[in-house]
Write a protein that holds these residues in place. Structure first.
Motif, PDB file in Angstrom:
ATOM      1  N   GLU A  83      -5.519 -11.858  -4.871  1.00  0.00           N
ATOM      2  CA  GLU A  83      -6.900 -12.013  -5.341  1.00  0.00           C
ATOM      3  C   GLU A  83      -7.306 -13.482  -5.368  1.00  0.00           C
ATOM      4  N   TRP A 200      -8.873  -1.467  -8.475  1.00  0.00           N
ATOM      5  CA  TRP A 200      -7.743  -1.950  -9.270  1.00  0.00           C
ATOM      6  C   TRP A 200      -7.424  -0.984 -10.411  1.00  0.00           C
ATOM      7  N   GLU A 204      -3.895   0.841 -11.134  1.00  0.00           N
ATOM      8  CA  GLU A 204      -3.175   0.303 -12.296  1.00  0.00           C
ATOM      9  C   GLU A 204      -2.949   1.348 -13.375  1.00  0.00           C
ATOM     10  N   ARG A 221      -3.220  -9.078  -8.867  1.00  0.00           N
ATOM     11  CA  ARG A 221      -4.105  -8.146  -8.188  1.00  0.00           C
ATOM     12  C   ARG A 221      -4.321  -8.608  -6.756  1.00  0.00           C
ATOM     13  N   GLU A 222      -4.698  -7.627  -5.898  1.00  0.00           N
ATOM     14  CA  GLU A 222      -4.807  -7.924  -4.466  1.00  0.00           C
ATOM     15  C   GLU A 222      -6.133  -7.442  -3.897  1.00  0.00           C
TER      16      GLU A 222
END
Length: 400
Positions: A83, A200, A204, A221-222
């Motif tokens: 991120e 996300w 998650e 996060r990506e």
């Protein structure tokens, strides 16, 4: 009785030969029509989907795959990127604007794309119903996605894991339909757009994706990719070099990759065009043989027409009209068959959510097809017509 009526009756006198010639012309024109219609629409859609996107930043891998997955949404991504990449790229002075993308799920085969309202603004989206997603777990449907899935305002739905229908259902985190977009004629029509935070949250909070033991360091996060627009022409030189120098990142330019893709496809399209031209050449030869044979059989009839007052020019026009009638009728039939083929392709590929073809839309180059067909008919009839023009009445009638 005019030349058109005489030519039509002459063609009906040999229905099998006339039908075969008609079919050959129709097949050649149908192939040309199909190729022109599909290739022109694909190029137009590709240009429209990539317009305003100068660079795509994503995980290392195939640049073409990165473009296909992030711009055209027709392939799987090359991977994910941190991120923090978004902030690092945004800090570059050569970047005018950027759009983050987070992929991974679908709804009935239509991709759920985590992004911002900048993605909607980029494609000039207008809402037909509702409003844009204002918080996590709200989504807005593209026109085609809404039509195919039956989405309605306020309805809830759960995404499936993966980019193709049939994956594991994320029913623990349902989305709410916040809006439905008007058709844009772009890739946005088949996307479902939600805030990045939604993507996300889904993963998650998925019990099946949580590790058995908590990691010492929580993973960051990506994102899947970032779409960029240059601030100046200088960015085209320096920015891709900077991105490719970062660990795990690569830069892909849609204009370059799309041109490379169409160059590869262009070879196949050129071969198909050559085959279609070959069919038209065979049709011209077959038409020539048929008209020449008919001339030999009907020499006495033509001589009688001359004695009844028909001029050499009228006999010339009669043979030319036969060739023109066959080729023009074949062209009309071929046009219908060609666009019918586009409609069939559109129907067969409808479940793939990748092609958005319009079956009866005319390609600019199609205007030349009637001219080509007429030329084929007239050239095939030229020599028999010339012989009919030079018919010697006395010599023909004197034959036993």
């Amino acid at each position: 009785m005019n030349a058109v009526t005489l030519a039509w009756r002459a063609l009906r006198h040999k229905p099998l030969a006339s039908g075969l010639n008609l079919l050959l012309v129709a097949i050649g024109i149908a192939m040309m029509t199909f190729i022109l219609a599909v290739s022109s629409q694909l190029e137009e859609h590709a240009g429209r989907d990539a317009q305003g996107i100068d660079l795509v930043v994503g995980a290392k891998g195939s640049p073409l795959q990165l473009i296909l997955s992030s711009v055209y949404h027709a392939d799987i991504p090359t991977g994910n990127i941190p991120e923090t990449t978004l902030a690092a790229v945004a800090a570059q002075p050569l970047v005018k604007s950027l759009i983050p993308l987070a992929l991974g799920d679908n709804f009935h085969g239509f991709r759920i794309v985590g992004s911002t309202t900048a993605l909607l603004d980029h494609y000039g989206a207008q809402l037909a119903q509702g409003g844009p997603p204002s918080q996590a777990m709200q989504a807005v449907f593209g026109a085609r996605a809404a039509r195919a899935t039956g989405a309605t305002l306020g309805a809830t739905f759960a995404g499936s894991h993966g980019l193709a229908a049939g994956g594991e259902l994320h029913d623990h985190a349902p989305y709410t339909v916040a809006g439905i977009l008007k058709p844009t004629g772009t890739v946005l029509d088949r996307l479902i757009v939600t805030p990045v935070a939604s993507v996300w949250r889904v993963h998650e909070t998925d019990p099946d994706e949580q590790p058995a033991e908590p990691a010492a360091t929580a993973p960051g996060r990506e994102l899947t990719a970032v779409l960029l627009q240059y601030a100046s022409p200088l960015a085209a030189i320096s920015l891709p070099r900077w991105v490719n120098g970062q660990p795990g990142l690569q830069a892909a330019q849609p204009a370059f990759e799309a041109a490379r893709l169409f160059n590869l496809l262009g070879v196949g399209i050129a071969v198909l065009r050559a085959i279609a031209a070959g069919v038209l050449l065979v049709a011209a030869l077959s038409l020539f043989v048929a008209l020449y044979g008919a001339l030999e059989e009907r020499r006495m009839d033509l001589a009688i027409l001359r004695t009844l007052g028909a001029s050499p020019a009228k006999l010339l026009g009669l043979l030319l009209m036969q060739g023109l009638l066959l080729s023009s009728t074949g062209a009309a039939l071929g046009w219908l068959l060609g666009h019918g083929g586009v409609a069939l392709l559109q129907w067969s590929m409808d479940g793939e959510q990748t092609l958005n073809l319009q079956a009866w839309r005319l390609a600019p180059d199609e205007a030349w097809l009637p001219v080509i067909a007429a030329a084929v008919g007239l050239l095939a009839a030229a020599l028999p017509a010339a012989r009919a023009y030079r018919t010697d009445i006395a010599a023909t009638l004197a034959r036993p």
